[in-house]
Design a protein around this motif. Structure first.
Motif, mmCIF file in Angstrom:
data_model
loop_
_atom_site.group_PDB
_atom_site.id
_atom_site.type_symbol
_atom_site.label_atom_id
_atom_site.label_comp_id
_atom_site.label_asym_id
_atom_site.label_seq_id
_atom_site.Cartn_x
_atom_site.Cartn_y
_atom_site.Cartn_z
ATOM 1 N N PHE A 105 0.654 -1.384 0.143
ATOM 2 C CA PHE A 105 0.276 0.015 0.235
ATOM 3 C C PHE A 105 0.880 0.959 -0.574
ATOM 4 O O PHE A 105 0.969 2.401 -0.731
ATOM 5 C CB PHE A 105 -0.938 -0.095 1.026
ATOM 6 N N VAL A 106 1.959 1.432 0.486
ATOM 7 C CA VAL A 106 2.826 2.172 1.008
ATOM 8 C C VAL A 106 3.510 2.657 -0.278
ATOM 9 O O VAL A 106 3.682 3.962 -0.950
ATOM 10 C CB VAL A 106 4.035 2.253 1.984
ATOM 11 N N ARG A 107 4.385 1.503 -0.853
ATOM 12 C CA ARG A 107 4.344 1.848 -2.256
ATOM 13 C C ARG A 107 3.971 2.161 -3.318
ATOM 14 O O ARG A 107 4.182 2.800 -3.738
ATOM 15 C CB ARG A 107 5.721 0.317 -2.421
ATOM 16 N N ALA A 108 2.570 2.204 -3.334
ATOM 17 C CA ALA A 108 1.684 1.815 -4.407
ATOM 18 C C ALA A 108 1.803 3.555 -4.805
ATOM 19 O O ALA A 108 1.386 4.513 -5.181
ATOM 20 C CB ALA A 108 -0.024 0.868 -4.760
ATOM 21 N N GLN B 270 3.354 6.092 -2.205
ATOM 22 C CA GLN B 270 4.787 6.522 -3.178
ATOM 23 C C GLN B 270 4.899 6.599 -5.058
ATOM 24 O O GLN B 270 5.380 7.806 -4.768
ATOM 25 C CB GLN B 270 5.947 6.029 -2.238
ATOM 26 N N ARG B 271 4.253 5.757 -5.405
ATOM 27 C CA ARG B 271 4.169 5.891 -6.940
ATOM 28 C C ARG B 271 3.824 6.905 -7.498
ATOM 29 O O ARG B 271 4.113 7.728 -8.273
ATOM 30 C CB ARG B 271 4.124 4.189 -7.320
ATOM 31 N N VAL B 272 2.678 6.961 -7.119
ATOM 32 C CA VAL B 272 1.815 8.087 -7.295
ATOM 33 C C VAL B 272 1.441 9.450 -7.376
ATOM 34 O O VAL B 272 1.420 10.619 -7.495
ATOM 35 C CB VAL B 272 0.179 7.440 -7.507
ATOM 36 N N GLY B 273 2.788 9.947 -6.155
ATOM 37 C CA GLY B 273 3.256 10.876 -5.554
ATOM 38 C C GLY B 273 3.220 11.561 -4.671
ATOM 39 O O GLY B 273 2.108 12.007 -4.306
ATOM 40 N N ILE B 274 1.789 10.696 -3.696
ATOM 41 C CA ILE B 274 1.218 10.771 -2.313
ATOM 42 C C ILE B 274 2.648 10.770 -0.995
ATOM 43 O O ILE B 274 3.313 9.494 -1.244
ATOM 44 C CB ILE B 274 0.076 9.886 -1.992
ATOM 45 N N PRO B 275 3.210 11.859 -0.667
ATOM 46 C CA PRO B 275 3.996 11.673 0.740
ATOM 47 C C PRO B 275 3.944 11.228 1.854
ATOM 48 O O PRO B 275 1.971 10.745 2.040
ATOM 49 C CB PRO B 275 3.352 13.319 0.724
ATOM 50 N N LEU B 276 4.414 10.706 2.370
ATOM 51 C CA LEU B 276 4.721 9.747 3.180
ATOM 52 C C LEU B 276 3.241 10.119 4.781
ATOM 53 O O LEU B 276 3.256 9.153 5.046
ATOM 54 C CB LEU B 276 5.907 9.293 4.137
ATOM 55 N N ALA B 277 3.362 11.223 4.685
ATOM 56 C CA ALA B 277 2.706 11.594 5.710
ATOM 57 C C ALA B 277 1.229 11.231 5.909
ATOM 58 O O ALA B 277 0.682 11.226 5.970
ATOM 59 C CB ALA B 277 3.419 13.148 6.498
ATOM 60 N N ARG C 16 0.602 8.033 6.115
ATOM 61 C CA ARG C 16 1.210 7.970 7.610
ATOM 62 C C ARG C 16 -0.752 7.998 7.920
ATOM 63 O O ARG C 16 -1.586 7.366 8.961
ATOM 64 C CB ARG C 16 1.754 8.006 8.271
ATOM 65 N N GLU C 17 -1.430 9.162 7.759
ATOM 66 C CA GLU C 17 -2.911 9.538 8.117
ATOM 67 C C GLU C 17 -3.935 8.541 7.673
ATOM 68 O O GLU C 17 -5.088 8.137 8.360
ATOM 69 C CB GLU C 17 -2.850 10.856 7.772
ATOM 70 N N ALA C 18 -4.112 7.909 6.092
ATOM 71 C CA ALA C 18 -4.433 6.935 5.823
ATOM 72 C C ALA C 18 -4.837 5.826 6.922
ATOM 73 O O ALA C 18 -5.740 5.711 6.790
ATOM 74 C CB ALA C 18 -4.380 6.711 3.906
ATOM 75 N N LEU C 19 -3.006 4.982 6.340
ATOM 76 C CA LEU C 19 -3.175 4.159 7.676
ATOM 77 C C LEU C 19 -3.276 4.272 9.330
ATOM 78 O O LEU C 19 -3.894 3.386 9.830
ATOM 79 C CB LEU C 19 -1.684 3.671 7.656
#
Length: 175
Positions: free
Chosen positions: A58-61, A63-70, A73-76
């Motif tokens: 989920f994180v890697r997908a 990130q690939r579309v440009g979503i910031p890690l912060a 993290r909020e989504a998770l």
């Protein structure tokens, strides 16, 4: 890709890296950012539950579309503890991220369309420049690389930088 028997409920960091395709250092980084979690054994080794595989995917997908890690993290954090993101979770989140991604695509298209003009000019001080440098205080009075000499002279004399505003009298790009 190595298979992990169903009876194994926890993975070592090496197993998680092999199955997810993420480097061990990336997994440690994700954990430090609160994206995945592990428990420590009595020997202080990390053990990840099997759901970490889906979380890493989920994180890697994202990130690939440009979503910031912060944002990831909020989504998770919205998910109940111990539950992995489902297809429905991904669909809901991707809908909410769509407008952000559309805006980023527009900005990148604008950047691509103006890249040659801005870099060709060399001053990056044009008022309408997509790549303008907001801290370019010298853009008001000068353009181009000759500022290096002036900056050194100003620094030596303690000169104050002027505020940024384009000067229509200063030629740019051979105008």
């Amino acid at each position: 890709m190595p298979q992990i028997p169903e009876k194994i409920q926890e993975l070592t960091v090496g197993q998680l890296a092999a199955r997810s395709g993420a480097a061990v250092s990336a997994l440690h980084f994700y954990e430090s950012k609160g994206l995945i979690h592990s428990r420590r054994t009595s020997g202080n080794q990390r053990r990840y539950s099997r759901d970490a595989l889906r979380r890493v995917a989920f994180v890697r997908a994202a990130q690939r579309v440009g979503i910031p890690l912060a944002t990831i993290r909020e989504a998770l954090a919205e998910l109940p503890e111990g539950r992995t993101p489902t297809e429905e979770d991904w669909a809901r989140l991707s809908r909410s991220w769509r407008s952000e991604l559309d805006e980023r695509i527009k900005q990148l298209n604008r950047l691509r369309d103006h890249l040659t003009d801005c870099i060709g000019c060399g001053c990056l001080s044009l008022e309408t420049c997509v790549l303008s440098n907001p801290d370019d205080a010298f853009g008001e009075s000068r353009a181009g690389s000759r500022l290096l000499v002036e900056r050194r002279a100003s620094a030596a004399g303690g000169g104050r930088r002027p505020s940024r505003a384009p000067d229509p009298e200063v030629p740019c790009c051979g105008d």
